[in-house]
Design an enzyme around this catalytic site. Structure first.
Site, PDB file in Angstrom:
ATOM      1  N   THR A 120       0.469  -1.334  -0.324  1.00  0.00           N
ATOM      2  CA  THR A 120       0.024  -0.501   0.081  1.00  0.00           C
ATOM      3  C   THR A 120       0.916   1.562   0.192  1.00  0.00           C
ATOM      4  OG1 THR A 120      -1.517   1.038   1.084  1.00  0.00           O
ATOM      5  CG2 THR A 120      -0.486  -0.044   2.186  1.00  0.00           C
ATOM      6  N   ASP A 121       0.604   2.422  -0.533  1.00  0.00           N
ATOM      7  CA  ASP A 121       0.998   3.196  -0.665  1.00  0.00           C
ATOM      8  C   ASP A 121       0.906   4.088   0.544  1.00  0.00           C
ATOM      9  OD1 ASP A 121      -1.420   4.467  -0.092  1.00  0.00           O
ATOM     10  OD2 ASP A 121      -1.613   6.300  -1.570  1.00  0.00           O
ATOM     11  N   GLU A 122       0.528   3.412   1.995  1.00  0.00           N
ATOM     12  CA  GLU A 122       0.228   4.081   3.609  1.00  0.00           C
ATOM     13  C   GLU A 122       2.080   3.657   4.386  1.00  0.00           C
ATOM     14  OE1 GLU A 122      -3.111   3.408   5.105  1.00  0.00           O
ATOM     15  OE2 GLU A 122      -4.492   2.710   4.105  1.00  0.00           O
ATOM     16  N   TYR A 144      -1.040  -0.224  11.506  1.00  0.00           N
ATOM     17  CA  TYR A 144      -1.502  -0.855  10.279  1.00  0.00           C
ATOM     18  C   TYR A 144      -0.398  -0.940   8.690  1.00  0.00           C
ATOM     19  CZ  TYR A 144      -3.211  -1.160   4.909  1.00  0.00           C
ATOM     20  OH  TYR A 144      -3.239  -1.810   3.427  1.00  0.00           O
ATOM     21  N   LYS A 148       2.478  -3.575   7.582  1.00  0.00           N
ATOM     22  CA  LYS A 148       2.709  -3.704   6.059  1.00  0.00           C
ATOM     23  C   LYS A 148       4.242  -3.148   5.522  1.00  0.00           C
ATOM     24  CE  LYS A 148       0.394  -4.308   2.703  1.00  0.00           C
ATOM     25  NZ  LYS A 148      -0.607  -6.187   2.878  1.00  0.00           N
TER      26      LYS A 148
HETATM   27  P1  NAD Z   1     -10.072  -6.903   2.824  1.00  0.00           P
HETATM   28  O1  NAD Z   1     -10.080  -6.914   4.613  1.00  0.00           O
HETATM   29  O2  NAD Z   1     -11.285  -6.844   1.717  1.00  0.00           O
HETATM   30  O3  NAD Z   1      -9.892  -8.946   1.990  1.00  0.00           O
HETATM   31  C1  NAD Z   1      -8.544  -9.316   3.088  1.00  0.00           C
HETATM   32  C2  NAD Z   1      -9.141 -10.562   3.425  1.00  0.00           C
HETATM   33  O4  NAD Z   1      -7.594 -11.259   3.654  1.00  0.00           O
HETATM   34  C3  NAD Z   1     -10.140 -11.440   3.842  1.00  0.00           C
HETATM   35  O5  NAD Z   1     -10.888 -12.122   2.605  1.00  0.00           O
HETATM   36  C4  NAD Z   1      -9.170 -12.407   4.851  1.00  0.00           C
HETATM   37  O6  NAD Z   1     -10.434 -13.626   5.437  1.00  0.00           O
HETATM   38  C5  NAD Z   1      -8.344 -12.605   4.080  1.00  0.00           C
HETATM   39  N1  NAD Z   1      -7.238 -12.906   5.983  1.00  0.00           N
HETATM   40  C6  NAD Z   1      -6.962 -12.192   6.315  1.00  0.00           C
HETATM   41  N2  NAD Z   1      -6.085 -12.414   7.389  1.00  0.00           N
HETATM   42  C7  NAD Z   1      -6.006 -13.537   7.425  1.00  0.00           C
HETATM   43  C8  NAD Z   1      -5.116 -14.902   6.635  1.00  0.00           C
HETATM   44  N3  NAD Z   1      -4.454 -14.847   9.064  1.00  0.00           N
HETATM   45  N4  NAD Z   1      -5.306 -15.507   6.514  1.00  0.00           N
HETATM   46  C9  NAD Z   1      -5.411 -16.188   5.386  1.00  0.00           C
HETATM   47  N5  NAD Z   1      -6.091 -14.823   5.058  1.00  0.00           N
HETATM   48  C10 NAD Z   1      -6.855 -13.943   6.150  1.00  0.00           C
HETATM   49  O7  NAD Z   1      -8.533  -6.929   2.272  1.00  0.00           O
HETATM   50  P2  NAD Z   1      -8.803  -5.397   0.540  1.00  0.00           P
HETATM   51  O8  NAD Z   1      -9.458  -3.990   0.983  1.00  0.00           O
HETATM   52  O9  NAD Z   1      -8.712  -6.315  -0.596  1.00  0.00           O
HETATM   53  O10 NAD Z   1      -6.491  -5.261   0.765  1.00  0.00           O
HETATM   54  C11 NAD Z   1      -6.200  -6.692  -0.148  1.00  0.00           C
HETATM   55  C12 NAD Z   1      -4.863  -6.355   0.666  1.00  0.00           C
HETATM   56  O11 NAD Z   1      -4.744  -4.603  -0.552  1.00  0.00           O
HETATM   57  C13 NAD Z   1      -3.946  -6.002   1.431  1.00  0.00           C
HETATM   58  O12 NAD Z   1      -2.553  -6.204   1.500  1.00  0.00           O
HETATM   59  C14 NAD Z   1      -4.083  -4.693   1.361  1.00  0.00           C
HETATM   60  O13 NAD Z   1      -2.881  -3.781   2.609  1.00  0.00           O
HETATM   61  C15 NAD Z   1      -4.191  -4.107  -0.039  1.00  0.00           C
HETATM   62  N6  NAD Z   1      -4.310  -2.871  -0.043  1.00  0.00           N
HETATM   63  C16 NAD Z   1      -5.337  -2.718  -0.155  1.00  0.00           C
HETATM   64  C17 NAD Z   1      -6.100  -1.099   0.113  1.00  0.00           C
HETATM   65  C18 NAD Z   1      -7.959  -0.614  -0.045  1.00  0.00           C
HETATM   66  O14 NAD Z   1      -7.559  -0.064  -0.755  1.00  0.00           O
HETATM   67  N7  NAD Z   1      -8.510  -1.544   0.423  1.00  0.00           N
HETATM   68  C19 NAD Z   1      -5.149   0.014  -1.084  1.00  0.00           C
HETATM   69  C20 NAD Z   1      -3.783  -0.521  -1.168  1.00  0.00           C
HETATM   70  C21 NAD Z   1      -3.620  -1.648  -1.002  1.00  0.00           C
HETATM   71  P1  TYD Z   2     -10.210   4.018   5.335  1.00  0.00           P
HETATM   72  O1  TYD Z   2     -11.592   4.038   3.746  1.00  0.00           O
HETATM   73  O2  TYD Z   2     -10.253   3.793   5.966  1.00  0.00           O
HETATM   74  O3  TYD Z   2      -8.572   3.867   4.412  1.00  0.00           O
HETATM   75  P2  TYD Z   2      -7.641   4.652   4.668  1.00  0.00           P
HETATM   76  O4  TYD Z   2      -7.641   5.104   6.341  1.00  0.00           O
HETATM   77  O5  TYD Z   2      -6.864   3.524   4.811  1.00  0.00           O
HETATM   78  O6  TYD Z   2      -6.972   6.290   4.291  1.00  0.00           O
HETATM   79  O7  TYD Z   2     -10.634   6.141   4.907  1.00  0.00           O
HETATM   80  C1  TYD Z   2      -9.925   6.662   3.958  1.00  0.00           C
HETATM   81  C2  TYD Z   2     -10.364   8.031   5.074  1.00  0.00           C
HETATM   82  O8  TYD Z   2     -11.270   8.725   5.515  1.00  0.00           O
HETATM   83  C3  TYD Z   2      -9.286   8.138   5.308  1.00  0.00           C
HETATM   84  O9  TYD Z   2      -9.156   9.832   5.918  1.00  0.00           O
HETATM   85  C4  TYD Z   2     -10.242   8.907   6.809  1.00  0.00           C
HETATM   86  C5  TYD Z   2     -11.529   9.199   6.435  1.00  0.00           C
HETATM   87  N1  TYD Z   2     -12.852   8.098   7.119  1.00  0.00           N
HETATM   88  C6  TYD Z   2     -13.270   9.408   7.684  1.00  0.00           C
HETATM   89  O10 TYD Z   2     -13.548  10.897   7.255  1.00  0.00           O
HETATM   90  N2  TYD Z   2     -14.942   8.656   8.499  1.00  0.00           N
HETATM   91  C7  TYD Z   2     -15.222   7.459   7.970  1.00  0.00           C
HETATM   92  O11 TYD Z   2     -15.928   6.475   8.547  1.00  0.00           O
HETATM   93  C8  TYD Z   2     -14.012   6.252   7.246  1.00  0.00           C
HETATM   94  C9  TYD Z   2     -13.940   5.139   7.988  1.00  0.00           C
HETATM   95  C10 TYD Z   2     -13.077   6.913   7.410  1.00  0.00           C
END
Ligand code: NAD
Ligand code: TYD
Length: 341
Positions: A120-122, A144, A148
């Protein structure tokens, strides 16, 4: 080609599996997922009967889980992924995101197979001006992001020490179908549809760079096929927006689609206490993946957000089952009191 995709029952990887099965008719995908609160097999109902897809319930931290399994590459999406949860309890993040990645890296090393780490970019932390590139220092601010960044460091170490063929992708904030409604965009859509307050952390001016999940999946696929081993690729679509702008845009669209009073929906906006350590702005430069693999985002934000809102409105059964379960218990315990202010 047989791919082991971890976390395939989650938001991004379920979209990736659907994309990859359709883009590569000769691929077989094994989905290894623990089915935590965020894992949902309903995300894959339409493809679960494919003879090119296998689901295995299991934990990426389990050293024995991969024994006897055959695959050519590991794409590691599995993670604990929500910043707010990591603030409340970091332990599951350290376990899955660090130890789980380590376990998979060991399996990849033993088999000498390709490894793609979905990061992630985070990991770069917050930036006031300009953009992060792949050489920017890792300065994670949330548990988090720190977990990562730690897994990214392990991947790097396996590349350097064991010559593992591995790549890392670092994507910006995703949105789209099947996203668990604890994240900003689905939370706002559902609360708008259900007439519930919309919690805006701090002043609502934190900036995120939003990308449609399908563009992220195409980017992961591009890096998997055309990325150079040992490299890191940032993924983003140059679509920065302050949270409050996104929230207002969603409320306007929901009002239009459902023929509701826009001003009434705007009244749901509820400014609440800021998130601890809230990163002000994320912004990455995606030039390297664009030049190195030919990938480019295809979905405009206007089109993507409209499609996403429509998806949530037409898939009420999917989210109703989620919000009537364990998640709502968590949400009410953590945020119920605060929303009453
Ligand atoms: P999500 O929380 O929707 O899904 C995570 C999945 O991983 C779930 O199905 C969960 O059951 C599974 N999981 C968790 N712990 C596990 C374990 N110990 N063993 C096997 N499976 C397990 O997450 P997401 O938003 O789909 O993110 C997927 C990936 O992309 C992550 O690595 C996250 O860091 C990365 N990512 C997410 C975003 C975003 O905006 N959501 C952005 C950049 C990167
Ligand atoms: P989020 O979807 O949790 O993603 P991330 O924290 O990984 O960027 O949050 C996106 C942005 O929205 C973040 O700046 C936090 C803000 N946020 C709110 O203001 N209210 C909310 O209820 C949530 C979940 C997030």
């Amino acid at each position: 080609m047989k791919l082991l995709v971890t976390g395939g029952a989650g938001f991004i990887a379920s979209n990736y599996i659907r994309y990859a099965l359709s883009a590569h008719p000769d691929y077989h995908i094994i989905n290894l997922d623990k089915l935590t609160y965020a894992g949902n097999l309903e995300n894959l109902r339409d493809i679960e009967s494919s003879n090119r897809y296998t689901f295995i319930k299991g934990d990426i931290c389990d050293e024995k889980i991969l024994e006897g399994m055959e695959f050519d590459a590991i794409l590691n999406f599995a993670a604990e992924s929500h910043v707010d949860r990591s603030i409340l309890d970091a332990q599951p993040f350290l376990r899955t995101n660090i130890m789980g990645t380590y376990n998979l890296l060991e399996a990849a090393r033993r088999r000498d197979c390709f490894f793609l780490q979905v990061s992630t970019d985070e990991v770069y932390g917050s930036i006031e001006k300009g953009f992060f590139n792949e050489d920017s220092p890792l300065l994670p601010n949330s548990p988090y992001a720190a977990s990562k960044a730690s897994s990214d460091m392990l991947v790097r170490a396996y590349v350097e020490t064991h010559k593992l063929k591995a790549v890392i992708t670092r994507c910006s904030n995703n949105y789209g179908p099947y996203q668990f409604p604890e994240k900003l965009i689905p939370l706002v859509i559902l609360n708008a549809v259900n007439g519930k307050p919309i919690p805006v952390y701090g002043d609502g001016m934190n900036v995120r760079d939003w990308i449609h999940v399908t563009d992220h999946c195409r980017a992961v696929d591009a890096v998997f096929h055309r990325g150079a081993p040992g490299e890191v690729y940032n993924i983003g679509s140059r679509n920065e927006r302050p949270n409050i702008e996104i929230i207002k845009l969603i409320l306007k669209k929901v009002a239009e689609i459902l023929d509701l009073d826009e001003a009434g929906l705007m009244d749901l906006i509820s400014f609440v206490e800021d998130r601890k350590g809230h990163d002000r702005r994320y912004a990455i430069d995606p030039l390297k993946i664009e030049e190195g693999t030919g990938w480019k985002p295809e979905m405009s934000f206007e089109q993507g957000i409209e499609k996403t809102i429509e998806w949530y409105i037409s898939n009420k059964d999917w989210w109703q089952r989620i919000i009537s379960g364990e998640y709502m218990q968590y949400y009410n315990t953590q945020y119920g009191e605060r929303l009453k202010d």
